[in-house]
Design a protein around this motif. Structure first.
Motif, PDB file in Angstrom:
ATOM      1  N   MET A  90      38.954 -61.889   5.039  1.00 55.55           N
ATOM      2  CA  MET A  90      37.431 -61.721   5.603  1.00 55.55           C
ATOM      3  C   MET A  90      36.969 -60.537   5.445  1.00 55.55           C
ATOM      4  O   MET A  90      35.659 -60.150   5.035  1.00 55.55           O
ATOM      5  N   GLY A  91      37.543 -59.483   5.732  1.00 59.08           N
ATOM      6  CA  GLY A  91      36.994 -57.883   5.722  1.00 59.08           C
ATOM      7  C   GLY A  91      36.543 -57.594   4.312  1.00 59.08           C
ATOM      8  O   GLY A  91      35.484 -57.101   4.007  1.00 59.08           O
ATOM      9  N   VAL A  92      37.527 -57.752   3.545  1.00 61.36           N
ATOM     10  CA  VAL A  92      37.096 -57.483   2.007  1.00 61.36           C
ATOM     11  C   VAL A  92      36.219 -58.051   1.489  1.00 61.36           C
ATOM     12  O   VAL A  92      35.241 -57.592   0.819  1.00 61.36           O
ATOM     13  N   LEU A  93      36.038 -59.565   1.534  1.00 60.88           N
ATOM     14  CA  LEU A  93      35.172 -60.289   0.944  1.00 60.88           C
ATOM     15  C   LEU A  93      33.656 -60.056   1.728  1.00 60.88           C
ATOM     16  O   LEU A  93      32.691 -60.273   1.113  1.00 60.88           O
ATOM     17  N   THR A  94      33.793 -59.928   3.124  1.00 66.88           N
ATOM     18  CA  THR A  94      32.537 -59.452   3.733  1.00 66.88           C
ATOM     19  C   THR A  94      31.854 -58.364   3.238  1.00 66.88           C
ATOM     20  O   THR A  94      30.647 -58.213   3.077  1.00 66.88           O
ATOM     21  N   SER A  95      32.618 -57.266   3.021  1.00 66.82           N
ATOM     22  CA  SER A  95      32.338 -56.028   2.302  1.00 66.82           C
ATOM     23  C   SER A  95      31.602 -56.261   1.184  1.00 66.82           C
ATOM     24  O   SER A  95      30.501 -55.720   0.771  1.00 66.82           O
ATOM     25  N   LEU A  96      32.388 -56.930   0.101  1.00 68.26           N
ATOM     26  CA  LEU A  96      31.762 -57.481  -1.129  1.00 68.26           C
ATOM     27  C   LEU A  96      30.488 -58.142  -0.950  1.00 68.26           C
ATOM     28  O   LEU A  96      29.382 -58.150  -1.823  1.00 68.26           O
ATOM     29  N   TYR A  97      30.322 -59.169  -0.106  1.00 67.59           N
ATOM     30  CA  TYR A  97      28.978 -59.729   0.232  1.00 67.59           C
ATOM     31  C   TYR A  97      27.932 -59.233   0.472  1.00 67.59           C
ATOM     32  O   TYR A  97      26.836 -58.898  -0.019  1.00 67.59           O
ATOM     33  N   ALA A  98      27.887 -57.988   1.434  1.00 69.33           N
ATOM     34  CA  ALA A  98      27.253 -56.974   1.993  1.00 69.33           C
ATOM     35  C   ALA A  98      26.611 -56.065   0.824  1.00 69.33           C
ATOM     36  O   ALA A  98      25.597 -55.819   0.647  1.00 69.33           O
ATOM     37  N   THR A  99      27.839 -55.708   0.142  1.00 64.63           N
ATOM     38  CA  THR A  99      27.448 -54.819  -1.221  1.00 64.63           C
ATOM     39  C   THR A  99      26.741 -55.424  -2.147  1.00 64.63           C
ATOM     40  O   THR A  99      25.787 -54.848  -2.869  1.00 64.63           O
ATOM     41  N   GLY A 100      27.028 -56.634  -2.315  1.00 64.47           N
ATOM     42  CA  GLY A 100      26.347 -57.536  -3.337  1.00 64.47           C
ATOM     43  C   GLY A 100      24.965 -57.732  -2.990  1.00 64.47           C
ATOM     44  O   GLY A 100      23.884 -57.582  -3.808  1.00 64.47           O
ATOM     45  N   MET A 101      24.469 -57.807  -1.755  1.00 70.26           N
ATOM     46  CA  MET A 101      23.076 -57.881  -1.259  1.00 70.26           C
ATOM     47  C   MET A 101      22.637 -56.747  -1.398  1.00 70.26           C
ATOM     48  O   MET A 101      21.254 -56.761  -1.851  1.00 70.26           O
ATOM     49  N   ASN A 102      22.872 -55.596  -1.035  1.00 74.59           N
ATOM     50  CA  ASN A 102      22.466 -54.296  -1.224  1.00 74.59           C
ATOM     51  C   ASN A 102      22.308 -54.054  -2.683  1.00 74.59           C
ATOM     52  O   ASN A 102      21.296 -53.308  -3.012  1.00 74.59           O
ATOM     53  N   LEU A 103      23.121 -54.132  -3.583  1.00 76.23           N
ATOM     54  CA  LEU A 103      23.018 -54.064  -4.884  1.00 76.23           C
ATOM     55  C   LEU A 103      22.040 -54.889  -5.541  1.00 76.23           C
ATOM     56  O   LEU A 103      21.186 -54.396  -6.475  1.00 76.23           O
ATOM     57  N   GLY A 104      21.800 -56.268  -5.067  1.00 75.98           N
ATOM     58  CA  GLY A 104      20.676 -57.249  -5.596  1.00 75.98           C
ATOM     59  C   GLY A 104      19.335 -56.567  -5.209  1.00 75.98           C
ATOM     60  O   GLY A 104      18.378 -56.614  -5.927  1.00 75.98           O
ATOM     61  N   ALA A 105      19.006 -55.936  -4.019  1.00 79.92           N
ATOM     62  CA  ALA A 105      18.092 -55.393  -3.393  1.00 79.92           C
ATOM     63  C   ALA A 105      17.596 -54.323  -4.325  1.00 79.92           C
ATOM     64  O   ALA A 105      16.475 -54.055  -4.817  1.00 79.92           O
ATOM     65  N   ALA A 106      18.553 -53.398  -4.786  1.00 80.21           N
ATOM     66  CA  ALA A 106      18.330 -52.276  -5.419  1.00 80.21           C
ATOM     67  C   ALA A 106      17.983 -52.655  -6.883  1.00 80.21           C
ATOM     68  O   ALA A 106      17.087 -52.041  -7.320  1.00 80.21           O
ATOM     69  N   LEU A 107      18.531 -53.525  -7.395  1.00 77.91           N
ATOM     70  CA  LEU A 107      17.938 -53.978  -8.670  1.00 77.91           C
ATOM     71  C   LEU A 107      16.803 -54.650  -8.693  1.00 77.91           C
ATOM     72  O   LEU A 107      15.742 -54.520  -9.658  1.00 77.91           O
ATOM     73  N   GLY A 108      16.351 -55.308  -7.722  1.00 69.22           N
ATOM     74  CA  GLY A 108      15.077 -55.892  -7.392  1.00 69.22           C
ATOM     75  C   GLY A 108      13.977 -54.875  -7.643  1.00 69.22           C
ATOM     76  O   GLY A 108      12.995 -54.758  -8.167  1.00 69.22           O
ATOM     77  N   ILE A 109      14.042 -53.649  -6.825  1.00 70.31           N
ATOM     78  CA  ILE A 109      13.329 -52.311  -6.973  1.00 70.31           C
ATOM     79  C   ILE A 109      13.440 -51.920  -8.322  1.00 70.31           C
ATOM     80  O   ILE A 109      12.396 -51.619  -8.892  1.00 70.31           O
ATOM     81  N   ALA A 110      14.573 -51.359  -8.787  1.00 73.87           N
ATOM     82  CA  ALA A 110      14.670 -50.785 -10.151  1.00 73.87           C
ATOM     83  C   ALA A 110      14.132 -51.299 -11.133  1.00 73.87           C
ATOM     84  O   ALA A 110      13.558 -50.756 -12.205  1.00 73.87           O
ATOM     85  N   LEU A 111      14.359 -52.633 -11.243  1.00 71.53           N
ATOM     86  CA  LEU A 111      13.931 -53.326 -12.565  1.00 71.53           C
ATOM     87  C   LEU A 111      12.397 -54.010 -12.453  1.00 71.53           C
ATOM     88  O   LEU A 111      11.989 -54.512 -13.424  1.00 71.53           O
TER      89      LEU A 111
END
Length: 254
Positions: free
Chosen positions: A113-134
């Motif tokens: 749970m710890g690792v995958l929750t971290s990946l989940y949160a990272t994915g959301m932040n990365l998606g947010a960054a891509l939305g702005i950057a692109l």
């Protein structure tokens, strides 16, 4: 990664949208309405997941998100109504993902749970960054301008829906407990003081985050900064969140 770019992509394009005749109020509502739907639909997301299965409910969320992005990019008659309705679908679809995806991680990967929750949160932040950057590059290169730029996130959501579709064909596991009132769990949590502490904390940090994401590019552009550079600063804010999402769990384990 699809749970944030449909919202964050608005801010770098706000000045273009305003120049094309959209009011500041309408532009702001395209960010505010999904946040309201996060709470309204979020109350019912767990109940929906129990009724049809979490995997199918997540697929439903992706379908709503894809359809909402397409409707929000409509440019014909009644475009203002279409943008509002599309935004409602976007907020509803994201709300299902916000609530159900952590539960799916817990049920399918209880030992990680710890690792995958971290990946989940990272994915959301990365998606947010891509939305702005692109947002600006796509608005400059696509024939439809900023409307097409916003609509492309519907294509991304639909593509992920196709990849997720095999998960939806599997019948949901039989519930070990009876499905009660949709808001029964909320009422139980609402009686706990710590739940209110977490709610207030998350509410305040969300207010700061979404206000910054929604209007910081516009503020920077009003000071003379170019669109791409203004979007780059907000993307850097998101990348910082990605790094924190990865580092903090590692520090907690250490």
């Amino acid at each position: 990664m699809n749970l944030r770019p449909a919202i964050t992509a608005i801010s770098p394009l706000a000045e273009r949208m305003y120049a094309d005749g959209l009011s500041r109020q309408l532009i702001g509502s395209l960010t505010a309405i999904p946040l309201l739907l996060f709470s309204l639909v979020g109350f019912w997301a767990g109940w929906i997941g129990q009724r049809i299965g979490f995997a199918r409910a997540l697929g439903l969320g992706m379908a709503l998100l894809a359809f909402g992005c397409a409707a929000r990019s409509f440019t014909g008659d009644f475009s203002a109504i279409s943008r509002i309705l599309g935004t409602v679908f976007i907020g509803s679809g994201i709300a299902l993902g916000n609530v159900l995806l952590p539960g799916l991680v817990k049920s399918r990967f209880p030992q990680h749970m710890g690792v995958l929750t971290s990946l989940y949160a990272t994915g959301m932040n990365l998606g947010a960054a891509l939305g702005i950057a692109l947002a600006v590059p796509m608005a400059n290169s696509l024939p439809g301008g900023w409307n097409a730029s916003l609509g492309m996130w519907g294509v991304a959501a639909f593509s992920m829906l196709i990849l997720w579709a095999p998960q939806m064909f599997t019948a949901p596991q039989q519930q070990s407990r009876r499905i009660g009132h949709p808001l029964a769990g909320v009422m139980i949590v609402a009686r706990k003081r710590r739940a209110w502490h977490v709610t207030i904390f998350m509410g305040l940090q969300s207010a700061i985050y979404y206000s910054t994401v929604a209007w910081l590019p516009t503020m920077l552009q009003s000071r003379g900064m170019a669109e791409e550079l203004a979007a780059g600063w907000v993307s850097a804010l998101q990348i910082t969140g990605c790094v924190a999402s990865l580092v903090i769990p590692m520090l907690a384990v250490a």
